[in-house]
Design an enzyme around this catalytic site. Structure first.
Site, PDB file in Angstrom:
ATOM      1  N   PHE A   1       0.813  -1.186   0.033  1.00  0.00           N
ATOM      2  CA  PHE A   1      -0.057  -0.113   0.141  1.00  0.00           C
ATOM      3  C   PHE A   1       0.717   1.191   0.014  1.00  0.00           C
ATOM      4  CE2 PHE A   1      -2.612   3.458   1.782  1.00  0.00           C
ATOM      5  CZ  PHE A   1      -3.643   3.636   1.058  1.00  0.00           C
TER       6      PHE A   1
ATOM      7  N   ASP B   1       9.235   2.710   1.890  1.00  0.00           N
ATOM      8  CA  ASP B   1       7.985   3.307   2.209  1.00  0.00           C
ATOM      9  C   ASP B   1       7.923   3.069   3.828  1.00  0.00           C
ATOM     10  OD1 ASP B   1       5.517   4.022   3.177  1.00  0.00           O
ATOM     11  OD2 ASP B   1       4.479   3.429   1.238  1.00  0.00           O
TER      12      ASP B   1
ATOM     13  N   LYS C   1       2.625   9.874   8.330  1.00  0.00           N
ATOM     14  CA  LYS C   1       1.676   9.284   9.725  1.00  0.00           C
ATOM     15  C   LYS C   1       2.145   9.811  10.936  1.00  0.00           C
ATOM     16  CE  LYS C   1      -0.873   5.610   7.800  1.00  0.00           C
ATOM     17  NZ  LYS C   1      -0.751   4.821   6.768  1.00  0.00           N
TER      18      LYS C   1
HETATM   19  C1  PLP Z   1      -0.805   5.404   5.087  1.00  0.00           C
HETATM   20  C2  PLP Z   1       0.144   4.787   4.164  1.00  0.00           C
HETATM   21  C3  PLP Z   1       0.289   5.564   2.929  1.00  0.00           C
HETATM   22  C4  PLP Z   1      -0.402   6.662   2.555  1.00  0.00           C
HETATM   23  O1  PLP Z   1      -0.344   7.826   3.617  1.00  0.00           O
HETATM   24  P1  PLP Z   1      -1.486   8.993   3.146  1.00  0.00           P
HETATM   25  O2  PLP Z   1      -1.060  10.236   4.225  1.00  0.00           O
HETATM   26  O3  PLP Z   1      -2.901   8.299   3.423  1.00  0.00           O
HETATM   27  O4  PLP Z   1      -1.435   9.462   1.949  1.00  0.00           O
HETATM   28  C5  PLP Z   1       1.378   5.141   2.047  1.00  0.00           C
HETATM   29  N1  PLP Z   1       2.134   3.903   2.519  1.00  0.00           N
HETATM   30  C6  PLP Z   1       1.984   3.401   3.608  1.00  0.00           C
HETATM   31  C7  PLP Z   1       2.793   2.234   4.012  1.00  0.00           C
HETATM   32  C8  PLP Z   1       0.992   3.718   4.481  1.00  0.00           C
HETATM   33  O5  PLP Z   1       0.734   2.946   5.646  1.00  0.00           O
END
Ligand code: PLP
Length: 392
Positions: free
Chosen positions: A128, A215, A244
């Site tokens: 994700f 990420d 986050k």
């Molecule tokens: C939450 C998340 C995102 C997206 O972040 P947003 O602030 O909602 O755009 C991308 N990568 C990972 C691994 C995430 O947990």
């Protein structure tokens, strides 16, 4: 609930009015223990006094100017992030998706500068990376992509935790410029790869002179027991995205880069109006200061181990519990059946949890959680799981 908000979320029938530490109170003053932290955002808990004070003070000094001008707190935050991560340079934005967008643009430009005109990025199944067009195209989940074709081109997908699949992709394509991967997959079901997975990716990226892009949006800022999850290993990525928990709830994202990758995004090629504004940077500085001052990250491993040991002890004879896995306070309890209803029964018992990938209960409690609160989660969640699985 309201009819004037686009129904993009399946919301639970509850509204919180206030919070303090690991606790939240709803509009009727019922108390809930937050074992999710707004999905790994409020790592310092709710209404943390240091973050509160930083935001109050900064809003009385300066909230926004523009990236047309110098921004002193942005420079301070970049210094701190580079010092803590070993990276060289930072681009600030406002969310995780934007941080990954910056990483994807960086990788493409890195390729073009090396004469690769159709640069491709290796991404993983069950990953994700966000909801913008490029990041949803990078995401390995058909539901996220459904209805949004044509997708952004230039992603090659391989299974997670499969080094051979990456090697094969690298043999088959000569246009690959980067590998984008989560150190632990969060939305994909709290999937923890083999210990040599990231080190081997690092080696392959070095061999092929391509970028290792991590990420760390969910795994970062102390969640796994290190400031960043890659710090469990003796390596540095070329690019790393954060968001986050960086602002403990104040929107801020960051794309960190190192070495050659840090030189790619030059004047005029990328930007953001709000990115790195004084208010958000001041909040993030307060987060980093608090993590350091309270030595919080050093407590995460023991807390995560205690929580999982407690759950394991209570659930060891339950045949429906497939696995309890964790790194620090990123915890997954995988059952053999879909268990989304557990979220509602937990809510009814004053506990906030989440289920990902249909069968995995995900816990992301704030790092400030204490022993009693850990025991509370163990006690109530193990009973909820026992009751739920008895009906299967
Ligand atoms: C939450 C998340 C995102 C997206 O972040 P947003 O602030 O909602 O755009 C991308 N990568 C990972 C691994 C995430 O947990």
């Amino acid at each position: 609930m309201t009819t004037h908000i686009m129904p993009t979320y399946q919301r639970l029938p509850i509204t919180f009015a206030r919070g303090e530490g690991a606790w939240l109170w709803d509009e009727n003053n019922n108390r809930y223990l937050d074992a999710l932290s707004g999905i790994a955002v409020c790592n310092l808990g709710h209404a943390h006094p240091a973050v509160h004070q930083a935001i109050c003070e900064q809003s009385g000094i300066l909230i926004h100017t523009s990236n047309i001008y110098g921004i002193a707190v942005q420079e301070q935050l970049a210094d701190r992030l580079c010092e803590k991560s070993g990276m060289d340079k930072v681009f600030f934005c406002n969310s995780g998706a934007e941080a990954n967008e910056a990483a994807i643009k960086l990788a493409r430009k890195y390729g073009h500068e090396r004469g690769i005109h159709q640069p491709a990025i290796i991404v993983m199944e069950k990953s994700f990376h966000g909801r913008t067009l490029a990041t949803l195209s990078a995401t390995g989940n058909a539901k996220v992509q459904q209805g949004f074709a044509p997708l952004v081109d230039g992603f090659i997908r391989v299974p997670y935790n499969d080094i051979e699949a990456i090697a094969t992709a690298l043999k088959q394509h000569d246009s690959i410029v980067a590998i984008l991967v989560e150190p632990i997959q969060g939305e994909g079901g709290v999937n923890i790869p083999a210990p040599d997975y990231l080190p081997k990716i690092r080696q392959m990226c070095d061999q092929h002179q391509i970028l290792m892009m991590l990420d760390e949006i969910q795994t970062g800022i102390g969640r796994t027991g290190r400031f960043l999850a890659f710090q469990h290993h003796n390596l540095l990525p070329d690019v790393c995205s954060l968001a986050k928990a960086l602002g403990n709830g104040v929107p801020i994202g960051a794309c960190l880069a190192r070495g050659k990758a840090a030189e790619v995004l030059t004047a005029g090629v990328h930007g953001s109006t709000f990115g790195g504004n004084p208010l958000a940077c001041r909040a993030a500085l307060a987060v980093l200061d608090t993590l350091d001052a309270e030595n919080l990250i050093e407590t995460v491993t023991a807390k995560g181990d205690a929580l999982c040991a407690g759950l394991t002890e209570r659930l060891q004879h339950n045949k429906h519990v497939i696995e309890i896995r964790h790194l620090g306070l990123m915890i997954g309890v995988e059952l053999d059946s879909p268990c989304a209803e557990l979220v509602k029964s937990a809510l009814a018992h004053g506990l906030l949890i989440n289920v990902t990938n249909e069968k995995t209960i995900r816990l992301l409690p704030p790092l400030i959680i204490d022993e009693q609160q850990i025991q509370h989660i163990v006690d109530s969640l193990s009973v909820l799981i026992q009751d739920f699985t008895e009906q299967l």
